[in-house]
Design a protein around this motif. Structure first.
Motif, mmCIF file in Angstrom:
data_model
loop_
_atom_site.group_PDB
_atom_site.id
_atom_site.type_symbol
_atom_site.label_atom_id
_atom_site.label_comp_id
_atom_site.label_asym_id
_atom_site.label_seq_id
_atom_site.Cartn_x
_atom_site.Cartn_y
_atom_site.Cartn_z
ATOM 1 N N ALA A 57 5.765 1.720 -4.788
ATOM 2 C CA ALA A 57 5.961 1.314 -3.391
ATOM 3 C C ALA A 57 6.553 -0.094 -3.322
ATOM 4 O O ALA A 57 7.400 -0.374 -2.468
ATOM 5 C CB ALA A 57 4.641 1.385 -2.641
ATOM 6 N N SER A 108 2.072 5.245 0.391
ATOM 7 C CA SER A 108 1.806 6.301 1.372
ATOM 8 C C SER A 108 1.015 7.434 0.715
ATOM 9 O O SER A 108 0.981 7.577 -0.509
ATOM 10 C CB SER A 108 3.121 6.848 1.925
ATOM 11 O OG SER A 108 3.816 7.565 0.923
ATOM 12 N N TRP A 109 0.375 8.231 1.565
ATOM 13 C CA TRP A 109 -0.393 9.373 1.060
ATOM 14 C C TRP A 109 0.526 10.386 0.397
ATOM 15 O O TRP A 109 0.128 11.048 -0.573
ATOM 16 C CB TRP A 109 -1.177 10.033 2.192
ATOM 17 C CG TRP A 109 -2.355 9.224 2.607
ATOM 18 C CD1 TRP A 109 -2.476 8.476 3.744
ATOM 19 C CD2 TRP A 109 -3.574 9.050 1.894
ATOM 20 N NE1 TRP A 109 -3.695 7.848 3.774
ATOM 21 C CE2 TRP A 109 -4.397 8.194 2.651
ATOM 22 C CE3 TRP A 109 -4.057 9.532 0.689
ATOM 23 C CZ2 TRP A 109 -5.671 7.817 2.237
ATOM 24 C CZ3 TRP A 109 -5.327 9.154 0.281
ATOM 25 C CH2 TRP A 109 -6.115 8.315 1.052
ATOM 26 N N ASN A 110 1.756 10.534 0.901
ATOM 27 C CA ASN A 110 2.696 11.480 0.293
ATOM 28 C C ASN A 110 3.055 11.062 -1.132
ATOM 29 O O ASN A 110 3.152 11.904 -2.026
ATOM 30 C CB ASN A 110 3.963 11.586 1.132
ATOM 31 C CG ASN A 110 3.738 12.306 2.434
ATOM 32 O OD1 ASN A 110 2.801 13.088 2.565
ATOM 33 N ND2 ASN A 110 4.588 12.043 3.409
ATOM 34 N N LYS A 119 0.847 -1.189 0.000
ATOM 35 C CA LYS A 119 0.000 0.000 0.000
ATOM 36 C C LYS A 119 0.888 1.247 0.000
ATOM 37 O O LYS A 119 1.768 1.383 0.839
ATOM 38 C CB LYS A 119 -0.901 -0.011 1.229
ATOM 39 C CG LYS A 119 -1.894 1.098 1.260
ATOM 40 C CD LYS A 119 -2.825 0.969 2.436
ATOM 41 C CE LYS A 119 -3.775 2.152 2.428
ATOM 42 N NZ LYS A 119 -4.637 2.162 3.591
#
Length: 72
Positions: A63, A4-6, A2
């Motif tokens: 990722a 990251s939001w960044n 998953k």
């Protein structure tokens, strides 16, 4: 993996832009079949929507590559 939001926030403008360009050019190709050509504003609006899943898929790939590099 998953993302990251960044990572998602950093990649989204590029994903949305790429999807908008692809959508616009696809509508130009569709005009050969008699379909309407999208205006640039319609293509941008569609790119903002279609860019979400495309960016998420690409961010998952990145990722995973980052995780693989950390494991080495």
């Amino acid at each position: 993996m998953k993302p990251s939001w960044n990572l998602l926030a950093g990649l989204y403008p590029f994903g949305a832009g790429a999807m908008a360009v692809n959508l616009f050019f696809a509508s130009l190709i569709g005009s050969w079949l008699g379909w309407p050509v999208l205006t640039p504003w319609q293509a941008v609006a569609g790119g903002l929507v279609i860019g979400l899943p495309a960016t998420y898929a690409f961010a998952c790939h990145i990722a995973g590559l980052m995780q693989k590099a950390d494991d080495r």
